[in-house]
Design a protein around this motif. Structure first.
Motif, PDB file in Angstrom:
ATOM      1  N   GLU A 199      32.467 -43.948  28.060  1.00  0.00           N
ATOM      2  CA  GLU A 199      32.542 -42.797  28.966  1.00  0.00           C
ATOM      3  C   GLU A 199      31.143 -42.289  29.319  1.00  0.00           C
ATOM      4  O   GLU A 199      30.305 -42.114  28.432  1.00  0.00           O
ATOM      5  CB  GLU A 199      33.316 -41.661  28.297  1.00  0.00           C
ATOM      6  N   GLU A 200      30.945 -41.998  30.597  1.00  0.00           N
ATOM      7  CA  GLU A 200      29.614 -41.604  31.049  1.00  0.00           C
ATOM      8  C   GLU A 200      29.149 -40.286  30.476  1.00  0.00           C
ATOM      9  O   GLU A 200      27.973 -40.102  30.190  1.00  0.00           O
ATOM     10  CB  GLU A 200      29.595 -41.531  32.571  1.00  0.00           C
ATOM     11  N   SER A 201      30.096 -39.360  30.297  1.00  0.00           N
ATOM     12  CA  SER A 201      29.715 -38.016  29.876  1.00  0.00           C
ATOM     13  C   SER A 201      29.468 -37.916  28.370  1.00  0.00           C
ATOM     14  O   SER A 201      29.005 -36.894  27.893  1.00  0.00           O
ATOM     15  CB  SER A 201      30.835 -37.042  30.256  1.00  0.00           C
ATOM     16  N   LYS A 202      29.760 -38.972  27.631  1.00  0.00           N
ATOM     17  CA  LYS A 202      29.693 -38.842  26.169  1.00  0.00           C
ATOM     18  C   LYS A 202      28.464 -39.490  25.561  1.00  0.00           C
ATOM     19  O   LYS A 202      27.948 -40.476  26.079  1.00  0.00           O
ATOM     20  CB  LYS A 202      30.942 -39.480  25.549  1.00  0.00           C
ATOM     21  N   SER A 203      28.037 -38.939  24.424  1.00  0.00           N
ATOM     22  CA  SER A 203      26.944 -39.582  23.724  1.00  0.00           C
ATOM     23  C   SER A 203      27.493 -40.757  22.923  1.00  0.00           C
ATOM     24  O   SER A 203      28.689 -41.009  22.885  1.00  0.00           O
ATOM     25  CB  SER A 203      26.200 -38.584  22.845  1.00  0.00           C
ATOM     26  N   GLY A 204      26.600 -41.473  22.289  1.00  0.00           N
ATOM     27  CA  GLY A 204      27.003 -42.679  21.573  1.00  0.00           C
ATOM     28  C   GLY A 204      26.432 -43.910  22.256  1.00  0.00           C
ATOM     29  O   GLY A 204      26.308 -43.945  23.477  1.00  0.00           O
ATOM     30  N   VAL A 205      26.091 -44.897  21.446  1.00  0.00           N
ATOM     31  CA  VAL A 205      25.569 -46.154  21.991  1.00  0.00           C
ATOM     32  C   VAL A 205      26.737 -46.956  22.571  1.00  0.00           C
ATOM     33  O   VAL A 205      27.859 -46.896  22.061  1.00  0.00           O
ATOM     34  CB  VAL A 205      24.804 -46.943  20.890  1.00  0.00           C
ATOM     35  N   GLN A 206      26.486 -47.666  23.661  1.00  0.00           N
ATOM     36  CA  GLN A 206      27.524 -48.522  24.235  1.00  0.00           C
ATOM     37  C   GLN A 206      27.814 -49.662  23.254  1.00  0.00           C
ATOM     38  O   GLN A 206      26.892 -50.163  22.601  1.00  0.00           O
ATOM     39  CB  GLN A 206      27.051 -49.119  25.575  1.00  0.00           C
ATOM     40  N   PRO A 207      29.076 -50.094  23.157  1.00  0.00           N
ATOM     41  CA  PRO A 207      29.418 -51.152  22.199  1.00  0.00           C
ATOM     42  C   PRO A 207      28.543 -52.411  22.339  1.00  0.00           C
ATOM     43  O   PRO A 207      28.113 -52.980  21.329  1.00  0.00           O
ATOM     44  CB  PRO A 207      30.882 -51.471  22.539  1.00  0.00           C
ATOM     45  N   GLU A 208      28.227 -52.786  23.573  1.00  0.00           N
ATOM     46  CA  GLU A 208      27.418 -54.007  23.798  1.00  0.00           C
ATOM     47  C   GLU A 208      26.006 -53.849  23.242  1.00  0.00           C
ATOM     48  O   GLU A 208      25.337 -54.849  22.968  1.00  0.00           O
ATOM     49  CB  GLU A 208      27.263 -54.341  25.294  1.00  0.00           C
ATOM     50  N   ALA A 209      25.525 -52.607  23.144  1.00  0.00           N
ATOM     51  CA  ALA A 209      24.142 -52.383  22.721  1.00  0.00           C
ATOM     52  C   ALA A 209      24.035 -52.064  21.236  1.00  0.00           C
ATOM     53  O   ALA A 209      22.933 -51.870  20.711  1.00  0.00           O
ATOM     54  CB  ALA A 209      23.539 -51.244  23.544  1.00  0.00           C
ATOM     55  N   LEU A 210      25.183 -52.032  20.540  1.00  0.00           N
ATOM     56  CA  LEU A 210      25.182 -51.593  19.144  1.00  0.00           C
ATOM     57  C   LEU A 210      24.390 -52.528  18.239  1.00  0.00           C
ATOM     58  O   LEU A 210      23.576 -52.083  17.428  1.00  0.00           O
ATOM     59  CB  LEU A 210      26.635 -51.461  18.639  1.00  0.00           C
ATOM     60  N   ARG A 211      24.628 -53.819  18.373  1.00  0.00           N
ATOM     61  CA  ARG A 211      23.977 -54.786  17.481  1.00  0.00           C
ATOM     62  C   ARG A 211      22.444 -54.664  17.542  1.00  0.00           C
ATOM     63  O   ARG A 211      21.766 -54.642  16.518  1.00  0.00           O
ATOM     64  CB  ARG A 211      24.441 -56.196  17.864  1.00  0.00           C
ATOM     65  N   ALA A 212      21.932 -54.548  18.757  1.00  0.00           N
ATOM     66  CA  ALA A 212      20.473 -54.446  18.931  1.00  0.00           C
ATOM     67  C   ALA A 212      19.951 -53.146  18.309  1.00  0.00           C
ATOM     68  O   ALA A 212      18.909 -53.150  17.634  1.00  0.00           O
ATOM     69  CB  ALA A 212      20.113 -54.512  20.412  1.00  0.00           C
TER      70      ALA A 212
END
Ligand SMILES: *Cc1c(COP(=O)(O)O)cnc(C)c1O
Length: 231
Positions: free
Chosen positions: A134-147
């Protein structure tokens, strides 16, 4: 002043039983799932009542509110920070809270590392994942988590202990399941210096489903303390 605390005791008993049932149904023990009381807007008298009932974990959303209330809390409970965190506020948390659950970017982790080094400690953290993208929410995107996990793991004064998420409201458990599978994937990566032990997922409205989907830390506010009144 708050006079009648019995509603907190009743809510706690009900939540505890529901959480225990959900843990047992998913093949775990009740004590394997931690119940956190989320304290935003809640009078410290009520928070301490929850601690008397058996709560050992408090979740704080706002640095200022935490600072104004922390002296009044029964010190038997540990405090985790769970709210959106600005880098310039990190210094007020490190050394005071046992965990920061809402780390979603390298700049924030870097500042936590710097403050923790000053204190001579290693700060426990969770990485917050925006599982719904979701655009309005904080948190890392799942695709970027590993990095992000690999970069944060290289910081000597930060200890990644697991993942946290606030999924989008949803009729089914797709986001809860997606999050559990991401958690298992990250655990399987075995990134050195990290311990993927905690999956912080589930709030008042979905904690039983979250436990069924593998959560081992649920963050409960309104179901425990009643509806929040913002000033
Ligand atoms: C407010 C809040 C909760 C608790 O929400 P309820 O729906 O009242 O249980 C849990 N987690 C976070 C990060 C929150 O901000």
């Amino acid at each position: 002043m708050v006079n009648d605390l019995s509603f907190v005791r009743e809510n706690y008993a009900r939540i505890r039983e529901a959480a225990a049932d959900a843990a047992i149904r998913s093949g775990r023990k009740p004590e394997d799932v931690a119940l956190m009381a989320v304290t935003k807007t809640v009078d410290p008298v009520l928070v301490n009542c929850a601690i008397d009932c058996g709560i050992r974990l408090l979740g704080e959303n706002r640095v200022q509110e935490y600072q104004s209330k922390r002296e009044q809390y029964n010190p038997e409970a540990q405090v985790h920070f769970i709210g959106h965190l600005q880098t310039n506020k990190v210094k007020y948390l490190v050394g005071n809270v046992t965990m920061i659950q809402s780390v979603d970017r390298m700049s924030l982790a870097g500042e936590i590392n710097r403050c923790a080094e000053k204190h001579g400690i290693r700060q426990d953290i969770l990485l917050e994942v925006n599982i719904g993208g979701e655009e309005s929410k904080s948190g890392v995107q799942p695709e970027a988590l590993r990095a992000l996990l690999e970069s944060v793991a290289a910081l000597p004064h930060v200890h990644v202990c697991g993942l946290m998420t606030i999924p989008p409201p949803c009729e089914d458990t797709r986001y809860l399941e997606a999050m559990h599978s991401l958690f298992e994937q990250m655990k399987a990566c075995g990134v050195q210096g990290t311990d993927m032990n905690i999956l912080s997922m589930g709030m008042s409205g979905d904690f039983e489903q979250a436990i069924a989907c593998g959560s081992n830390l649920v963050r409960i506010g309104s179901a425990l303390f009643g509806a929040r009144h913002y000033q």
